[in-house]
Structures are given as C-alpha cells and as structure tokens.
Write an enzyme that holds these catalytic residues in place. Structure first.
Site, PDB file in Angstrom:
ATOM      1  N   ARG A 172       0.617  -1.255  -0.002  1.00 22.64           N
ATOM      2  CA  ARG A 172       0.036   0.169  -0.306  1.00 22.64           C
ATOM      3  C   ARG A 172       0.760   1.372   0.064  1.00 22.64           C
ATOM      4  NH1 ARG A 172      -4.716   0.333   4.384  1.00 22.64           N
ATOM      5  NH2 ARG A 172      -2.966  -0.048   5.752  1.00 22.64           N
ATOM      6  N   THR A 202      -1.208   7.649  -0.752  1.00 17.76           N
ATOM      7  CA  THR A 202      -2.393   7.566  -1.548  1.00 17.76           C
ATOM      8  C   THR A 202      -3.350   6.219  -1.252  1.00 17.76           C
ATOM      9  OG1 THR A 202      -1.476   5.733  -3.205  1.00 17.76           O
ATOM     10  CG2 THR A 202      -1.217   8.095  -3.532  1.00 17.76           C
ATOM     11  N   ASP A 215      -1.059  -4.155  12.621  1.00 14.52           N
ATOM     12  CA  ASP A 215      -0.690  -4.810  11.045  1.00 14.52           C
ATOM     13  C   ASP A 215      -0.450  -5.989  11.023  1.00 14.52           C
ATOM     14  OD1 ASP A 215       1.398  -3.378   8.695  1.00 14.52           O
ATOM     15  OD2 ASP A 215       1.647  -5.479   9.112  1.00 14.52           O
ATOM     16  N   ASP A 236       3.242  -7.427  10.197  1.00 16.64           N
ATOM     17  CA  ASP A 236       4.093  -7.478  11.334  1.00 16.64           C
ATOM     18  C   ASP A 236       3.582  -8.420  12.404  1.00 16.64           C
ATOM     19  OD1 ASP A 236       5.744  -5.530   9.871  1.00 16.64           O
ATOM     20  OD2 ASP A 236       4.473  -3.751  10.970  1.00 16.64           O
TER      21      ASP A 236
HETATM   22  N1  URA Z   1      -3.547  -3.708   6.717  1.00 20.50           N
HETATM   23  C1  URA Z   1      -3.281  -4.393   8.150  1.00 20.50           C
HETATM   24  O1  URA Z   1      -2.329  -5.349   8.455  1.00 20.50           O
HETATM   25  N2  URA Z   1      -4.023  -4.017   9.153  1.00 20.50           N
HETATM   26  C2  URA Z   1      -4.994  -3.044   8.976  1.00 20.50           C
HETATM   27  O2  URA Z   1      -5.687  -2.617   9.996  1.00 20.50           O
HETATM   28  C3  URA Z   1      -5.116  -2.569   7.809  1.00 20.50           C
HETATM   29  C4  URA Z   1      -4.579  -3.260   6.767  1.00 20.50           C
END
Ligand code: URA
Length: 213
Positions: free
Chosen positions: A108, A112, A204, A207
């Site tokens: 991502r 943007t 995330d 992660d």
């Molecule tokens: N990607 C993620 O890992 N967590 C989110 O909350 C949104 C996108």
C-alpha cells in the site's frame, strides 16, 4: 451459510470469534498470532467450501459396495496476497493439501493508500480452477480489488475472497468493483483510521504474523 444481500458471508462461529479476540489483543505473541491465524484459516476453509459440488462414486467398504460423495467440480487455487495472506495460506493448505498456490505481491502506498504491484505468480491453468484469494485484512479494499483483477486477468472466472477481518469501506469497494466475488470474513469492524488501519482491528497483520515490529 448463504451470502448476505451484499454478497458477504460473516463466519461468526463462537470458536472463531474466541480465537479472533485473542489475536486482537496487543499482548498476543507472534507465535500465538500465527498459530491462531492458521487455526482460523482451517475453519474458514470449511465454510468457504460449504457449497462445493459433490458427485457420487462407487466404493467398497469392508461390508459392501455403495455410492458415496466425493468433491467434484473445479479444482482449487489458493491465492495469497503478500505478505499477510501467507498466514491464511498455511492453515488452508493444511486442510486443502492438493490445492495449487498463487501469489500476488502488493504494497500500500502510505500516502495514497493505493495498491502497488511488485510480484505476481499464478498457476498457468488458473482459468480452469476456482480461486480463493486470501488477505487477512480487507481495509480500504484497494489491494483486494487489484488482486482479484489480476486473477481475473489470468482468465479465472470463479473467485472467492477470504479476509479474517473487514472494514465496511473495504467490503463496499470490493463488492462494487467485483460484484461476482463473494466475501468471507470473520468480523466486520467499525471503520478505518486516517492511516487506513481497521479499528478496533488487530494492528498490522504482516508485522504481527512475522514479528517485524
Ligand atoms: N492492513 C493491516 O495489516 N491492518 C489493517 O488494519 C489494515 C490493513
């Protein structure tokens, strides 16, 4: 479980909800998070294939000959959206060991929030298979839309999308772009924050899965 009117299937089994709650906790370790995601993936595979066609085949039990059901129809291809999709992939493969596997690498753009492709590898015969696209977090939906489009571009006409968690915005985006693709998810959270993270969410997923933070 039938798709809702918006094509979303909420897999809200208590066992899944319990496991998901542990995953959400900030204190849950990488090991625990990874293990739970694998377990939920197995349970999701069960639900995603609920409408899979079967055919009767003749078998012999120790007692008699009889007609019994086996899976029929299109063979499967699991498509992991890198990198967090790999957390769902391993659990799904435990229960669907013969499935082919594809990968779509998207990140991502932090400014943007648009999906940028950096890798793609799909089985050559994906046009003859049912693809199950895997990404734990359906947030803005931009990556999901792009990943499904890649699978369609490869000729696949039968696609399902599986997310552990979804935001209402992500579901709406994906369903608008690909109304033919049902969305399976374990929870629909409240909203996205300014950085495109799902709230309350779990942080995330990549992660937390790989221990990179
Ligand atoms: N990607 C993620 O890992 N967590 C989110 O909350 C949104 C996108």
């Amino acid at each position: 479980m039938e798709p809702g009117r918006d094509g979303t299937i909420l897999v809200d089994h208590p066992l899944i909800q319990h496991k998901l709650t542990i995953m959400r906790k900030a204190e849950t370790s990488t090991l625990g998070f990874r293990r739970l995601l694998g377990e939920i993936a197995m349970l999701l595979a069960y639900e995603v294939l609920r409408d899979a066609p079967t055919e009767l085949v003749e078998i012999e039990t120790p007692l008699t000959t009889c007609m019994m059901p086996q899976l029929a129809g299109k063979k499967l291809c699991l498509v992991s959206v890198l990198r967090a999709g790999d957390g769902l992939l391993s659990g799904m493969l435990d229960i669907l060991p013969a499935a082919r596997v594809g990968h779509v690498g998207l990140y991502r753009d932090p400014k943007t929030l648009q999906a940028v492709e950096y890798f793609i590898k799909l089985p050559r015969d994906i046009d003859e298979r049912m693809a199950i696209v895997l990404d734990p977090m359906l947030a803005t939906g931009n990556s999901a839309v792009a990943a499904v489009q890649k699978v369609k571009d490869a000729g696949c006409t039968s696609i399902k999308f599986v997310a552990l968690l979804a935001a209402p915005e992500g579901i709406a985006n994906l369903r608008e772009a690909h109304p033919d693709v049902p969305v399976y998810t374990c929870a629909i959270d409240q909203c996205l924050n300014d950085h495109g993270y799902i709230v309350p969410g779990l942080g995330d997923a990549g992660d937390r899965l790989f221990g990179t933070k």
